[in-house]
Motif scaffolding. Structure first.
Motif, PDB file in Angstrom:
ATOM      1  N   THR A 101       1.161  -1.029  -0.006  1.00  0.00           N
ATOM      2  CA  THR A 101       0.177  -0.158  -0.108  1.00  0.00           C
ATOM      3  C   THR A 101       0.696   1.814   0.044  1.00  0.00           C
ATOM      4  O   THR A 101       0.675   2.308  -0.579  1.00  0.00           O
ATOM      5  N   ALA A 102       1.953   1.488   0.726  1.00  0.00           N
ATOM      6  CA  ALA A 102       2.910   2.509   0.396  1.00  0.00           C
ATOM      7  C   ALA A 102       3.360   2.394  -0.733  1.00  0.00           C
ATOM      8  O   ALA A 102       4.924   2.981  -0.778  1.00  0.00           O
ATOM      9  N   GLY A 103       3.320   2.083  -1.583  1.00  0.00           N
ATOM     10  CA  GLY A 103       4.507   1.199  -2.801  1.00  0.00           C
ATOM     11  C   GLY A 103       5.510   0.767  -3.165  1.00  0.00           C
ATOM     12  O   GLY A 103       6.666   1.247  -3.936  1.00  0.00           O
ATOM     13  N   TYR A 104       5.484  -0.184  -2.333  1.00  0.00           N
ATOM     14  CA  TYR A 104       7.290  -0.711  -1.962  1.00  0.00           C
ATOM     15  C   TYR A 104       6.632  -2.031  -3.064  1.00  0.00           C
ATOM     16  O   TYR A 104       5.604  -2.554  -3.501  1.00  0.00           O
ATOM     17  N   ASP A 105       7.663  -1.969  -3.776  1.00  0.00           N
ATOM     18  CA  ASP A 105       8.304  -3.007  -4.954  1.00  0.00           C
ATOM     19  C   ASP A 105       8.441  -4.551  -4.467  1.00  0.00           C
ATOM     20  O   ASP A 105       9.246  -4.258  -4.073  1.00  0.00           O
ATOM     21  N   PRO A 106       7.315  -5.426  -4.502  1.00  0.00           N
ATOM     22  CA  PRO A 106       8.033  -7.286  -3.981  1.00  0.00           C
ATOM     23  C   PRO A 106       9.538  -7.561  -4.334  1.00  0.00           C
ATOM     24  O   PRO A 106       9.277  -7.468  -6.201  1.00  0.00           O
ATOM     25  N   THR A 107       9.864  -7.919  -4.237  1.00  0.00           N
ATOM     26  CA  THR A 107      11.440  -8.457  -4.364  1.00  0.00           C
ATOM     27  C   THR A 107      11.292  -9.698  -4.405  1.00  0.00           C
ATOM     28  O   THR A 107       9.982 -10.661  -4.193  1.00  0.00           O
ATOM     29  N   PRO A 108      12.407 -10.432  -5.342  1.00  0.00           N
ATOM     30  CA  PRO A 108      12.126 -12.331  -5.454  1.00  0.00           C
ATOM     31  C   PRO A 108      12.280 -12.987  -4.249  1.00  0.00           C
ATOM     32  O   PRO A 108      11.777 -14.194  -4.411  1.00  0.00           O
ATOM     33  N   ALA A 109      12.951 -12.552  -3.309  1.00  0.00           N
ATOM     34  CA  ALA A 109      12.329 -12.861  -2.022  1.00  0.00           C
ATOM     35  C   ALA A 109      10.840 -12.864  -1.286  1.00  0.00           C
ATOM     36  O   ALA A 109      10.830 -14.410  -0.830  1.00  0.00           O
ATOM     37  N   ASP A 110      10.568 -11.734  -2.264  1.00  0.00           N
ATOM     38  CA  ASP A 110       9.125 -12.014  -1.200  1.00  0.00           C
ATOM     39  C   ASP A 110       8.452 -13.128  -1.830  1.00  0.00           C
ATOM     40  O   ASP A 110       7.318 -13.318  -1.459  1.00  0.00           O
ATOM     41  N   LEU A 111       8.647 -13.254  -2.674  1.00  0.00           N
ATOM     42  CA  LEU A 111       7.784 -14.129  -3.971  1.00  0.00           C
ATOM     43  C   LEU A 111       7.995 -15.416  -3.823  1.00  0.00           C
ATOM     44  O   LEU A 111       7.130 -16.910  -3.678  1.00  0.00           O
ATOM     45  N   ALA A 112       8.817 -15.391  -2.979  1.00  0.00           N
ATOM     46  CA  ALA A 112       9.913 -17.180  -2.927  1.00  0.00           C
ATOM     47  C   ALA A 112       9.269 -17.452  -1.939  1.00  0.00           C
ATOM     48  O   ALA A 112       8.579 -19.002  -1.886  1.00  0.00           O
ATOM     49  N   ALA A 113       9.048 -16.859  -0.888  1.00  0.00           N
ATOM     50  CA  ALA A 113       8.277 -16.589   0.752  1.00  0.00           C
ATOM     51  C   ALA A 113       6.989 -16.928  -0.003  1.00  0.00           C
ATOM     52  O   ALA A 113       6.026 -17.651   0.539  1.00  0.00           O
ATOM     53  N   LEU A 114       6.222 -15.889  -1.096  1.00  0.00           N
ATOM     54  CA  LEU A 114       5.084 -16.346  -1.149  1.00  0.00           C
ATOM     55  C   LEU A 114       3.846 -17.594  -1.150  1.00  0.00           C
ATOM     56  O   LEU A 114       3.424 -18.039  -1.216  1.00  0.00           O
ATOM     57  N   ARG A 115       5.727 -18.208  -2.584  1.00  0.00           N
ATOM     58  CA  ARG A 115       4.917 -19.287  -2.944  1.00  0.00           C
ATOM     59  C   ARG A 115       5.602 -20.651  -2.108  1.00  0.00           C
ATOM     60  O   ARG A 115       4.505 -21.711  -1.492  1.00  0.00           O
ATOM     61  N   ALA A 116       5.817 -20.298  -0.973  1.00  0.00           N
ATOM     62  CA  ALA A 116       5.880 -21.832  -0.446  1.00  0.00           C
ATOM     63  C   ALA A 116       4.821 -21.465   0.701  1.00  0.00           C
ATOM     64  O   ALA A 116       4.573 -22.751   1.122  1.00  0.00           O
ATOM     65  N   LEU A 117       4.420 -20.408   1.440  1.00  0.00           N
ATOM     66  CA  LEU A 117       2.955 -20.008   1.672  1.00  0.00           C
ATOM     67  C   LEU A 117       2.118 -20.279   1.407  1.00  0.00           C
ATOM     68  O   LEU A 117       1.260 -21.071   1.685  1.00  0.00           O
ATOM     69  N   CYS A 118       1.956 -21.011   0.341  1.00  0.00           N
ATOM     70  CA  CYS A 118       0.776 -20.919  -0.832  1.00  0.00           C
ATOM     71  C   CYS A 118       0.421 -22.728  -0.336  1.00  0.00           C
ATOM     72  O   CYS A 118      -0.271 -23.150  -1.089  1.00  0.00           O
ATOM     73  N   LEU A 119       2.250 -22.795  -0.783  1.00  0.00           N
ATOM     74  CA  LEU A 119       2.087 -25.221  -0.902  1.00  0.00           C
ATOM     75  C   LEU A 119       1.684 -25.115   0.853  1.00  0.00           C
ATOM     76  O   LEU A 119       1.704 -26.427   0.797  1.00  0.00           O
ATOM     77  N   GLU A 120       1.793 -24.800   2.189  1.00  0.00           N
ATOM     78  CA  GLU A 120       1.532 -25.002   3.177  1.00  0.00           C
ATOM     79  C   GLU A 120       0.249 -25.447   3.080  1.00  0.00           C
ATOM     80  O   GLU A 120      -1.285 -25.347   2.088  1.00  0.00           O
ATOM     81  N   GLN A 121      -0.622 -26.103   4.259  1.00  0.00           N
ATOM     82  CA  GLN A 121      -1.675 -26.545   4.701  1.00  0.00           C
ATOM     83  C   GLN A 121      -2.627 -25.777   4.629  1.00  0.00           C
ATOM     84  O   GLN A 121      -2.682 -25.261   5.974  1.00  0.00           O
ATOM     85  N   GLN A 122      -3.775 -25.350   4.428  1.00  0.00           N
ATOM     86  CA  GLN A 122      -4.519 -24.202   5.157  1.00  0.00           C
ATOM     87  C   GLN A 122      -6.041 -24.071   4.738  1.00  0.00           C
ATOM     88  O   GLN A 122      -6.168 -24.676   3.497  1.00  0.00           O
ATOM     89  N   GLY A 123      -6.462 -23.590   5.785  1.00  0.00           N
ATOM     90  CA  GLY A 123      -8.210 -23.528   4.521  1.00  0.00           C
ATOM     91  C   GLY A 123      -7.961 -22.803   3.291  1.00  0.00           C
ATOM     92  O   GLY A 123      -7.609 -21.710   3.169  1.00  0.00           O
ATOM     93  N   PRO A 124      -9.734 -22.654   3.129  1.00  0.00           N
ATOM     94  CA  PRO A 124      -9.932 -22.259   1.513  1.00  0.00           C
ATOM     95  C   PRO A 124      -9.598 -20.643   1.651  1.00  0.00           C
ATOM     96  O   PRO A 124      -9.382 -20.206   0.539  1.00  0.00           O
ATOM     97  N   ALA A 125     -10.275 -20.633   2.743  1.00  0.00           N
ATOM     98  CA  ALA A 125     -10.108 -18.692   2.531  1.00  0.00           C
ATOM     99  C   ALA A 125      -8.919 -18.305   2.426  1.00  0.00           C
ATOM    100  O   ALA A 125      -8.068 -17.582   1.923  1.00  0.00           O
ATOM    101  N   GLU A 126      -7.815 -18.866   3.816  1.00  0.00           N
ATOM    102  CA  GLU A 126      -6.509 -18.062   3.626  1.00  0.00           C
ATOM    103  C   GLU A 126      -5.830 -19.035   2.268  1.00  0.00           C
ATOM    104  O   GLU A 126      -4.907 -17.797   2.158  1.00  0.00           O
ATOM    105  N   HIS A 127      -5.976 -19.839   1.620  1.00  0.00           N
ATOM    106  CA  HIS A 127      -5.354 -19.965   0.247  1.00  0.00           C
ATOM    107  C   HIS A 127      -6.044 -19.356  -0.550  1.00  0.00           C
ATOM    108  O   HIS A 127      -4.405 -18.907  -1.610  1.00  0.00           O
ATOM    109  N   ALA A 128      -6.946 -18.793  -0.713  1.00  0.00           N
ATOM    110  CA  ALA A 128      -7.399 -17.614  -1.823  1.00  0.00           C
ATOM    111  C   ALA A 128      -7.043 -16.580  -1.075  1.00  0.00           C
ATOM    112  O   ALA A 128      -6.372 -15.586  -1.819  1.00  0.00           O
ATOM    113  N   ARG A 129      -6.224 -15.861  -0.374  1.00  0.00           N
ATOM    114  CA  ARG A 129      -6.209 -14.904   0.021  1.00  0.00           C
ATOM    115  C   ARG A 129      -4.733 -14.632  -0.117  1.00  0.00           C
ATOM    116  O   ARG A 129      -4.188 -13.288  -0.848  1.00  0.00           O
TER     117      ARG A 129
END
Length: 208
Positions: A101-129
């Motif tokens: 929201t403050a104008g930050y450009d995500p780095t490759p480390a952020d993209l890798a962290a998000l991809r790893a978090l999406c692979l974890e076991q979580q509910g449908p709502a959290e997975h969609a988020r």
């Protein structure tokens, strides 16, 4: 004094500061002898206005520096949450959304962290988020890369329309063979290929 509003360079002014700011803008648009020094000197009102303008300018500079410090703190906090993953997933996602929201450009480390978090076991709502946040970061990162490529000398993006290739020059038509002149006789084979002469023996061979 003005307060930084977020980390994108915004500022919050009080009512008194807004009045001083309006007077400064009015003086800049319609200068008078009190604010331009056209006369021999300032009167009491003009000198007071100048002092208020200077104080406001200093306060704005300080607020801008404070905004930069807030942004640096936000990015450092985001890095700490990212290094503590996966246990800090909730805090990391919150900090990342605030940074975006403050104008930050995500780095490759952020993209890798998000991809790893999406692979974890979580509910449908959290997975969609998490998936939606990942798609948003991927789009922002791609836009940032394209902007840097365009800023380079002669930079060009792959999917930008390329200029049409120039057509190759057409070869010049071959000139037709020249017809023989009717007034010129056709040469005979003997004229074209004259007979070879026999070699003449050396003088010593003739005397013998």
């Amino acid at each position: 004094m003005p307060m930084p509003y977020g980390s994108r360079g915004g500022m919050a002014f009080s009512a008194d500061e807004l009045r001083v700011l309006r007077r400064a803008l009015a003086a800049a648009l319609q200068p008078t002898r009190h604010t331009t020094g056209a006369s021999a000197g300032y009167d009491a009102d003009g000198a007071q206005e100048v002092q208020e303008y200077l104080r406001l300018a200093e306060a704005v500079d300080e607020a801008a520096r404070e905004g930069g410090r807030l942004r640096a703190f936000l990015l450092a906090d985001l890095a700490r949450y990212r290094e503590a993953l996966p246990g800090s997933a909730h805090g990391y996602l919150e900090q990342l959304q605030e940074a975006l929201t403050a104008g930050y450009d995500p780095t490759p480390a952020d993209l890798a962290a998000l991809r790893a978090l999406c692979l974890e076991q979580q509910g449908p709502a959290e997975h969609a988020r998490r998936t939606a946040l990942l798609r948003r970061c991927e789009a922002l990162a791609e836009r940032s890369v394209r902007a840097r490529l365009r800023a380079l000398p002669g930079g060009r993006v792959a999917d930008e329309p390329q200029p049409a290739p120039r057509p190759a020059p057409r070869p010049a038509p071959a000139s037709p063979p020249k017809a023989p002149r009717p007034d010129r006789p056709v040469p005979t084979p003997g004229e074209v290929f004259p007979p070879r002469r026999k070699p003449v023996p050396p003088p010593a061979a003739r005397t013998a």
